[in-house]
Design a protein around this motif. Sequence first.
Motif, PDB file in Angstrom:
ATOM      1  N   ARG A   1       0.840  -1.197   0.000  1.00 35.92           N
ATOM      2  CA  ARG A   1       0.000   0.000   0.000  1.00 35.92           C
ATOM      3  C   ARG A   1       0.875   1.246   0.000  1.00 35.92           C
ATOM      4  NH1 ARG A   1      -5.206   0.750   0.725  1.00 35.92           N
ATOM      5  NH2 ARG A   1      -5.501  -1.467   0.977  1.00 35.92           N
TER       6      ARG A   1
ATOM      7  N   TYR B   1       0.620   5.378   0.867  1.00 29.96           N
ATOM      8  CA  TYR B   1      -0.175   6.391   1.548  1.00 29.96           C
ATOM      9  C   TYR B   1       0.187   7.769   1.007  1.00 29.96           C
ATOM     10  CZ  TYR B   1      -1.169   2.612   4.743  1.00 29.96           C
ATOM     11  OH  TYR B   1      -1.580   1.418   5.273  1.00 29.96           O
TER      12      TYR B   1
ATOM     13  N   ASP C   1      -4.979   6.441   0.167  1.00 26.92           N
ATOM     14  CA  ASP C   1      -4.033   5.341   0.057  1.00 26.92           C
ATOM     15  C   ASP C   1      -4.504   4.395  -1.033  1.00 26.92           C
ATOM     16  OD1 ASP C   1      -5.474   3.002   1.262  1.00 26.92           O
ATOM     17  OD2 ASP C   1      -5.339   4.194   3.091  1.00 26.92           O
TER      18      ASP C   1
END
Length: 124
Positions: free
Chosen positions: A9, A11, A42
Amino acid sequence: MPDSRKNLRYYFEDRPLHGTFFIYRMDNTIVNSAAGDITIHDLSGGGMRFFSRLNLPVTDRVLLTFSFRSLHKNFTLHGYIKRKEKQVDGCMYGVFFPDEVNDQKNDLVRTVHQLNIEHKERQS
């Protein structure tokens, strides 16, 4: 792509990514609604978290189409809203990108990985 990177991920801490969405399908009916603005906070190959001033339903019956640009690449992905958190001036949403309706997921995973590499390089 190795599974360990599938849900990597990124952000957008300081500057959310801007994008648009529209309702693509409700149940089995193609809708193609007007576009709405979003800010993406995100992003991963499996989904994203975005903010909208609109009040959207949390359901698998409504398939949304999201469009945004990152690292000079245009993305158009379909997803379902899985989470919703009300805020003062809108809502923060969590979206799931199902594999079976997204052919850009591998490219998105590579882009998220590159965003993380560039972020680490800026921090050094």
